[in-house]
Design an enzyme around this catalytic site. Structure first.
Site, PDB file in Angstrom:
ATOM      1  N   CYS A 121     -16.724 -10.436  14.939  1.00 31.08           N
ATOM      2  CA  CYS A 121     -15.989 -10.674  13.704  1.00 31.08           C
ATOM      3  C   CYS A 121     -16.937 -10.617  12.508  1.00 31.08           C
ATOM      4  O   CYS A 121     -17.929 -11.343  12.462  1.00 31.08           O
ATOM      5  CB  CYS A 121     -15.303 -12.034  13.760  1.00 31.08           C
ATOM      6  SG  CYS A 121     -14.296 -12.386  12.299  1.00 31.08           S
ATOM      7  N   HIS A 135     -18.332  -2.270  19.269  1.00 37.77           N
ATOM      8  CA  HIS A 135     -17.809  -1.580  18.104  1.00 37.77           C
ATOM      9  C   HIS A 135     -19.002  -0.918  17.431  1.00 37.77           C
ATOM     10  O   HIS A 135     -19.951  -1.599  17.041  1.00 37.77           O
ATOM     11  CB  HIS A 135     -17.134  -2.579  17.162  1.00 37.77           C
ATOM     12  CG  HIS A 135     -16.480  -1.939  15.967  1.00 37.77           C
ATOM     13  ND1 HIS A 135     -15.512  -2.575  15.232  1.00 37.77           N
ATOM     14  CD2 HIS A 135     -16.643  -0.724  15.389  1.00 37.77           C
ATOM     15  CE1 HIS A 135     -15.119  -1.784  14.244  1.00 37.77           C
ATOM     16  NE2 HIS A 135     -15.790  -0.656  14.323  1.00 37.77           N
ATOM     17  N   GLY A 169     -14.156   1.903  18.053  1.00 49.37           N
ATOM     18  CA  GLY A 169     -14.454   2.417  16.723  1.00 49.37           C
ATOM     19  C   GLY A 169     -13.995   3.850  16.533  1.00 49.37           C
ATOM     20  O   GLY A 169     -14.412   4.740  17.267  1.00 49.37           O
ATOM     21  N   ASP A 170     -13.118   4.068  15.568  1.00 47.91           N
ATOM     22  CA  ASP A 170     -12.629   5.400  15.201  1.00 47.91           C
ATOM     23  C   ASP A 170     -11.867   6.098  16.317  1.00 47.91           C
ATOM     24  O   ASP A 170     -11.960   7.316  16.500  1.00 47.91           O
ATOM     25  CB  ASP A 170     -13.781   6.291  14.722  1.00 47.91           C
ATOM     26  CG  ASP A 170     -14.368   5.818  13.400  1.00 47.91           C
ATOM     27  OD1 ASP A 170     -13.785   4.902  12.797  1.00 47.91           O
ATOM     28  OD2 ASP A 170     -15.406   6.356  12.984  1.00 47.91           O
ATOM     29  N   ARG A 211      -7.240  -0.659  15.200  1.00 45.58           N
ATOM     30  CA  ARG A 211      -6.411  -0.195  14.084  1.00 45.58           C
ATOM     31  C   ARG A 211      -5.638   1.087  14.397  1.00 45.58           C
ATOM     32  O   ARG A 211      -4.617   1.360  13.757  1.00 45.58           O
ATOM     33  CB  ARG A 211      -7.297   0.003  12.853  1.00 45.58           C
ATOM     34  CG  ARG A 211      -7.903  -1.291  12.311  1.00 45.58           C
ATOM     35  CD  ARG A 211      -8.884  -1.020  11.182  1.00 45.58           C
ATOM     36  NE  ARG A 211     -10.007  -0.213  11.642  1.00 45.58           N
ATOM     37  CZ  ARG A 211     -10.685   0.631  10.862  1.00 45.58           C
ATOM     38  NH1 ARG A 211     -10.342   0.799   9.604  1.00 45.58           N
ATOM     39  NH2 ARG A 211     -11.712   1.310  11.349  1.00 45.58           N
TER      40      ARG A 211
END
Length: 384
Positions: A115, A185, A218-219, A242
């Site tokens: 985080c 990440h 990530g991505d 995301r």
């Protein structure tokens, strides 16, 4: 849902996290205010994987905080059940892990060391904590001991910034302390969610700790991104955050891609609207209140409608709906035949880089100094 074909890839292997077999080797990343039981159910209905709850604090759990206990409710039939813990005190983390194991609250525990938000890092938690190697080791040791037969994993970032990278040391410590898998990440804390994820770091971590599974994060905006990450880095699975916002069918794409199928979901607006209605219905079941559920659903509307031609007035009407019937009526007004837009592809959610990481005074002086963090470091952080 309508699908199209992409380049065919070979089937990948099942991910093993302790006694748990995960197929496809995909993990839903814990996201504050997102990965509640409703969203996890919605994603499960699309495809398999490991679906992790919102982050909760070990302190709040052992103190049996009412809000925290509500956050770890799982849907009927949800298996394996996965909880992410955040903690800075080894003894408290150990007690929380023991409580989860002894009371059968979950089947898997993930520890948050990734985080990047200031309220966490300024107190030495989250992505800041692995810099203190001794404290990291003590927390991992306590968690593994407390969890007993339950597998413990950890999620982390590359480090605080490019001058203070921690992921290789943290990975080795995790392997030595009996952690079942590590997720990386490929960004530092100062990057937050900006810039580009460094997949080469994931490859280096896999080389450094070949004895345990390494997951990349990530991505990953598409199933093909996930396949490329695994091919380029040699990682054992992927963590998706995301990329699935407003797009739970990404898990269907991921399952197909991992099986070697070329089919991908590209739903027209009518099917997206049906998914939106289903999401809202699940939120009502989760919260037991239409008012609470519809208020929570507002943040998802923009993600679902990204790229579609939908006017501002219609979007406003959808976000202001106060009942399921009202929401369904507004969704029915959308152009159901409108095809999936190319503009819907790519990054989702906020992408920004921070100028600096907020840390306790003197935090970077000595990575090996013994340090004990104040219990206040866990205050008000359940759910992120």
């Amino acid at each position: 849902m309508r699908c199209h074909r992409s380049g065919r890839k070979g089937r990948v292997e099942t991910l093993k996290i302790g006694p748990i077999e995960v197929w496809p080797p995909v993990v839903l990343a814990p996201m504050a205010g997102i990965t509640n039981a409703a969203f996890r159910t919605l994603c499960r209905e699309q495809g398999g994987g490991l679906f992790v709850s919102e982050m909760i604090t070990s302190r709040a759990l052992v103190e049996r905080n009412r809000k925290t206990l509500a956050m770890i409710r799982f849907a009927p039939g949800e298996s394996p059940r996965s909880i992410q813990l955040y903690g800075v005190d080894p003894a408290t983390v150990g007690r929380a892990a023991k409580m989860i194991a002894q009371e059968g609250l979950a089947d898997h525990i993930d520890l948050n060391f990734g985080c990047p938000v200031p309220k966490v890092t300024r107190r030495g938690g989250g992505a800041a904590l692995p810099y203190k190697r001794g404290l990291l080791r003590a927390i991992l040791r306590a968690a593994v001991a407390g969890a007993g037969p339950l597998p413990v994993t950890m999620k982390m970032r590359k480090g605080i910034d490019d001058d203070h990278l921690t992921y290789l040391d943290a990975g080795r410590i995790a392997a030595e302390e009996g952690v079942a898998a590590v997720a990386l990440h490929g960004r530092t804390a100062v990057q937050h969610y900006g810039g580009t994820a460094d997949w080469t770091a994931i490859a280096r971590l896999k080389e450094a700790v070949p004895e345990i599974p390494v997951l990349g994060n990530g991505d990953i905006w598409s199933a093909d991104d996930a396949v490329r990450m695994m091919q380029r880095t040699g990682c054992d699975g992927v963590v998706v955050g995301r990329g699935c916002l407003g797009r739970p069918w990404l898990f269907r794409d991921l399952a197909r891609a991992m099986e070697g199928s070329a089919e991908r979901c590209r739903p027209p607006l009518g099917e997206v609207a049906a998914t939106m209605a289903r999401h809202a219905e699940l939120l009502v079941e989760c919260f037991g209140s239409e008012t609470h559920a519809l208020a929570d659903f507002r943040k998802h509307v923009g993600w679902y409608l990204k790229g579609f031609t939908v006017g501002a007035a219609t979007r406003a009407a959808l976000t202001s709906a106060r009942t399921l019937d009202e929401l369904r009526a507004r969704l029915a007004e959308l152009d159901a035949a409108q095809p999936w837009p190319q503009a819907a592809e790519g990054p989702r959610g906020k992408s920004n880089t921070r100028r600096r990481v907020h840390l306790p005074d003197g935090w970077l002086d000595d990575p090996y100094e013994e340090v004990a963090l104040d219990a206040a470091a866990e205050a008000d952080t359940s759910g992120g």
